[in-house]
Scaffold this active site. Sequence first.
Site, short mmCIF file in Angstrom:
data_model
loop_
_atom_site.label_atom_id
_atom_site.label_comp_id
_atom_site.label_asym_id
_atom_site.label_seq_id
_atom_site.Cartn_x
_atom_site.Cartn_y
_atom_site.Cartn_z
N GLN A 151 4.54 2.01 0.65
CA GLN A 151 3.12 2.22 0.88
C GLN A 151 2.77 1.87 2.33
OE1 GLN A 151 -0.39 -0.48 -0.45
NE2 GLN A 151 -0.24 1.06 -2.08
N ASP A 155 0.49 -1.03 -7.48
CA ASP A 155 -0.46 -1.12 -6.36
C ASP A 155 -1.07 -2.52 -6.25
OD1 ASP A 155 -1.83 0.03 -4.17
OD2 ASP A 155 -3.60 0.38 -5.39
N SER A 178 -5.33 0.80 0.89
CA SER A 178 -4.10 1.58 0.72
C SER A 178 -4.34 2.99 1.25
CB SER A 178 -3.70 1.65 -0.75
OG SER A 178 -3.54 0.36 -1.30
#
Length: 289
Positions: free
Chosen positions: A277, A203, A227
């Site tokens: 993502q 991430d 995110s």
Amino acid sequence: MLEITRKLVELMDLAPIGDDHFQGESEDLGFPNLFGGHVLGQALMATTRTIEDRMPHSMHAYFLRPGNGSAPIDYEVQRVRDGGSFSVRRVIARQDGKEILTGSVSFHVEEDGFDHQLDMPEAPAPESLKTEQELNQDLLARVPEKFHHQLMRNRPIEIRPVDPVNPLNPEIKPPHKQSWLRTQGELPDDPILHRCLLAYASDFAFLGTSLNPHGVAFMTPNMQVASLDHAIWFHRDLRMDDWLLYDKDSPSAAGGRGFNRGNVFSRDGRLVASTAQEALIRRRRPKAG
């Protein structure tokens, strides 16, 4: 093992608090909210505590609320299915009784089969690149003091960006980013731990790929970035204490959302994992005076 790496390993060691319920510590990395990868790694670890003799091969998760970096996180695991080859677990992460993440993880027995992969892209050797901390040190004199803690905090994942972005003066670049990453110290020989730590690290600096073509960064005034979801697929065994190349691209941005993809390669060229993502990349309009 370095102390900072030992702390990261301890963060993945969840405490059982009931049937298929676990609790994990949080950690302040200097971000405004709890780092999303922290919850991904712990949520993946929680699901592995409910299964034996199968390895996680994919995880799909949604970030529902910002997390608190100073409060514990409770994880509830639901046993969805145990088949002959695959098992599925659902996981819910909560803080103060509110869901901050929900996701599902699929597990697979080890088996032989067809084998192919994309070639590893070219990239400079990690030893030839500066670490994120070294790059951030060069920015301190020009960054507001409120960002100093975020930029200079020592983190357990060492990241060396290729073609780094200057967050104070971002240039328009193609929607592509590369970085080398690894833990700051050696890890135990636990393949589940290495997968959970890759979920954690995957991430870092991911959504910024979709910002490249627009000449903006997380420090750009009036930018709101977060995110929204995260998916990771594990293809082959990996080690997080050896250099991994994280190769990322962004095929699309539209409607205030940026879509990002990633491939993770071991230094010897094996494709060990892939990621995807979608992120909120909203430019707020200044309020009328």
